[in-house]
Design a protein around this motif. Structure first.
Motif, PDB file in Angstrom:
ATOM      1  N   PRO A  96       0.767  -1.073  -0.068  1.00  5.89           N
ATOM      2  CA  PRO A  96       0.137   0.081   0.048  1.00  5.89           C
ATOM      3  C   PRO A  96       0.832   1.131   0.086  1.00  5.89           C
ATOM      4  CG  PRO A  96       0.092  -1.113   2.247  1.00  5.89           C
ATOM      5  CD  PRO A  96       0.804  -1.776   1.362  1.00  5.89           C
ATOM      6  N   HIS A  97       0.570   2.278  -0.568  1.00  7.33           N
ATOM      7  CA  HIS A  97       1.024   3.400  -0.679  1.00  7.33           C
ATOM      8  C   HIS A  97       0.178   4.471  -0.264  1.00  7.33           C
ATOM      9  CE1 HIS A  97       4.830   1.610  -2.538  1.00  7.33           C
ATOM     10  NE2 HIS A  97       3.825   1.094  -3.629  1.00  7.33           N
ATOM     11  N   ILE A  98       0.366   5.312   0.703  1.00  7.31           N
ATOM     12  CA  ILE A  98      -0.556   6.365   1.221  1.00  7.31           C
ATOM     13  C   ILE A  98       0.334   7.771   1.453  1.00  7.31           C
ATOM     14  CG2 ILE A  98      -2.066   6.961   2.998  1.00  7.31           C
ATOM     15  CD1 ILE A  98      -0.686   3.534   3.300  1.00  7.31           C
ATOM     16  N   CYS A  99      -0.007   8.908   0.959  1.00  5.53           N
ATOM     17  CA  CYS A  99       0.355   9.910   1.025  1.00  5.53           C
ATOM     18  C   CYS A  99      -0.098  11.151   1.519  1.00  5.53           C
ATOM     19  CB  CYS A  99       0.832  10.646  -0.590  1.00  5.53           C
ATOM     20  SG  CYS A  99       1.713   9.139  -1.474  1.00  5.53           S
ATOM     21  N   LEU A 135       5.141  10.049   3.347  1.00  4.46           N
ATOM     22  CA  LEU A 135       4.771   8.656   2.407  1.00  4.46           C
ATOM     23  C   LEU A 135       4.632   7.608   3.357  1.00  4.46           C
ATOM     24  CD1 LEU A 135       7.896   9.117  -0.148  1.00  4.46           C
ATOM     25  CD2 LEU A 135       5.359   9.078  -0.783  1.00  4.46           C
ATOM     26  N   THR A 150       7.990   2.024   1.392  1.00  5.24           N
ATOM     27  CA  THR A 150       8.583   2.824   0.088  1.00  5.24           C
ATOM     28  C   THR A 150       9.756   1.736  -0.197  1.00  5.24           C
ATOM     29  OG1 THR A 150       7.986   4.787   0.905  1.00  5.24           O
ATOM     30  CG2 THR A 150       9.780   4.635  -0.711  1.00  5.24           C
ATOM     31  N   ASP A 203       7.820  -2.116  -5.319  1.00  9.29           N
ATOM     32  CA  ASP A 203       7.727  -3.266  -4.554  1.00  9.29           C
ATOM     33  C   ASP A 203       8.659  -4.331  -4.239  1.00  9.29           C
ATOM     34  OD1 ASP A 203       5.127  -2.254  -3.817  1.00  9.29           O
ATOM     35  OD2 ASP A 203       4.073  -3.529  -4.993  1.00  9.29           O
ATOM     36  N   TYR A 211       7.577   1.867 -10.026  1.00 13.74           N
ATOM     37  CA  TYR A 211       6.721   3.182 -10.173  1.00 13.74           C
ATOM     38  C   TYR A 211       7.637   4.313 -10.687  1.00 13.74           C
ATOM     39  CZ  TYR A 211       3.813   0.391  -7.230  1.00 13.74           C
ATOM     40  OH  TYR A 211       3.175  -0.791  -6.616  1.00 13.74           O
ATOM     41  N   ALA A 267       4.684   9.672  -7.146  1.00 15.04           N
ATOM     42  CA  ALA A 267       3.711   9.431  -6.341  1.00 15.04           C
ATOM     43  C   ALA A 267       2.301  10.085  -7.114  1.00 15.04           C
ATOM     44  CB  ALA A 267       3.539  10.172  -5.076  1.00 15.04           C
ATOM     45  N   SER A 291       2.091   7.967 -10.391  1.00 13.14           N
ATOM     46  CA  SER A 291       1.517   6.456 -10.182  1.00 13.14           C
ATOM     47  C   SER A 291       0.111   6.431  -9.285  1.00 13.14           C
ATOM     48  CB  SER A 291       2.531   5.928  -9.131  1.00 13.14           C
ATOM     49  OG  SER A 291       3.951   5.816  -9.808  1.00 13.14           O
ATOM     50  N   PHE A 305      -0.949   7.452  -6.803  1.00  8.78           N
ATOM     51  CA  PHE A 305      -1.055   6.827  -5.036  1.00  8.78           C
ATOM     52  C   PHE A 305      -1.961   7.852  -4.635  1.00  8.78           C
ATOM     53  CE2 PHE A 305       3.779   5.828  -5.030  1.00  8.78           C
ATOM     54  CZ  PHE A 305       3.639   4.711  -5.672  1.00  8.78           C
ATOM     55  N   GLU A 352      -4.019  -0.085   6.541  1.00 11.79           N
ATOM     56  CA  GLU A 352      -3.399  -1.031   5.642  1.00 11.79           C
ATOM     57  C   GLU A 352      -2.390  -1.793   6.371  1.00 11.79           C
ATOM     58  OE1 GLU A 352      -3.935  -1.142   2.597  1.00 11.79           O
ATOM     59  OE2 GLU A 352      -5.037   0.756   1.956  1.00 11.79           O
TER      60      GLU A 352
END
Length: 306
Positions: free
Chosen positions: A197-200, A217, A221, A231, A244, A256, A259, A261, A277
């Motif tokens: 998961p990527h959360i910004c 981030l 990462t 990943d 990415y 980000a 991609s 995110f 997540e």
């Protein structure tokens, strides 16, 4: 002109990263049959890539150094940690999983030096779990039969790690990811890898003492030896759909955005999403002892920005 302005604005953003999985080397002195990395190509991080990875990075809550076997290249390890010191980046915790056979006096000296830096900059500790499972044991037994002198040297290094202040205990094998060499293992219970998961969250006002915007981030990462934001849960290099962008040509914010995110609206939403997540990931992979730590708990003063 507008494109140049956006580029300049993105270059003024600093980064707080919840968890960074950084590959320092694609070299390993073992060839374990369960290894999710596959047949590594022997590459290492170079100077340009190291500089790109840490450009404008302000804080890393947890830095996981991965390989390959991280301790197979002391020079790269030294360069990575020296770059962090030069840029005055806060690292709460450094973690390195190892087979222990290359934990030499030189490695311990490098970590001793970085440990002093952590203590002076709000960090907590260095944790080095030792991989202990039937596959690593099989590799050691093979070396013992074929090269007893090398085996004794490796055992001395393992003993040095276990007697050091950095020893994080045994890293037991809780599951096997069906990637790399593990695909050839005919055993039940292998699990498939999944995308991180990527959360910004882009913060422009919460920490008013900082005169730069900060991109948080969350999630994991992952960065490979080529500087690819990707990943890193399975085979290296990862598949194209899990790559990415290259940090040598684009910064974290640019990657980000392109991609797609998800960007949260508030810091509270960001923290809640990170916790959700991580809980989902723990349910899937079920690693023991993993807990969520709220990112952004420590913020440096403006004078510490480089």
């Amino acid at each position: 002109m507008a494109k140049d302005k956006k580029k300049k604005q993105s270059e003024n953003i600093y980064y707080i990263i919840q968890t960074m999985n950084l590959f320092t080397t694609n070299t390993c002195n073992f060839a374990c049959s369960h290894c999710k990395r596959g047949n590594l190509d022997g590459k290492h991080l170079d100077d340009r890539t190291i500089a790109s990875i840490f450009k404008n990075v302000y804080q890393i809550d947890t830095l996981n150094l991965n390989g390959g076997e991280v301790f197979s290249n002391p020079d790269v390890l030294r360069k990575v940690l020296n770059r962090i010191k030069e840029k005055q980046i806060v690292v709460f915790q450094l973690s390195i999983i190892t087979n222990g056979t290359l934990f030499t006096e030189e490695i311990e000296t490098i970590l001793d030096d970085f440990s002093l830096y952590l203590a002076d900059h709000g960090g907590r500790n260095i944790q080095i779990p030792l991989s202990q499972d039937e596959y690593h044991t099989a590799q050691l037994e093979k070396i013992k039969r074929e090269n007893p002198v090398l085996y004794m040297r490796y055992q001395e290094n393992i003993d040095r790690l276990q007697n050091s202040s950095y020893y994080g205990g045994p890293n037991k094998l809780g599951y096997i990811i069906n990637e790399g060499r593990a695909k050839d293992l005919d055993i039940p219970g292998k699990i498939e890898t999944r995308a991180y998961p990527h959360i910004c969250y882009l913060d422009r006002k919460t920490f008013k003492e900082i005169d730069k915007p900060i991109l948080f981030l969350g999630g994991i990462t992952g960065i490979d030896v080529n500087g690819i934001f990707c990943d890193t849960a399975g085979t290296m290099p990862p598949s194209k759909d899990r790559c990415y962008g290259n940090l040598k040509t684009h910064n974290y914010y640019e990657i980000a955005k392109r991609s797609v995110f998800p960007f949260e609206n508030t810091f509270e939403d960001y923290c809640e999403r990170c916790a959700t997540e991580l809980k989902a990931a723990n349910t899937y992979f079920n690693p023991p002892g993993t807990t969520f730590q709220n990112t952004g708990a420590y913020i440096k003063t403006t004078s510490q920005l480089q």
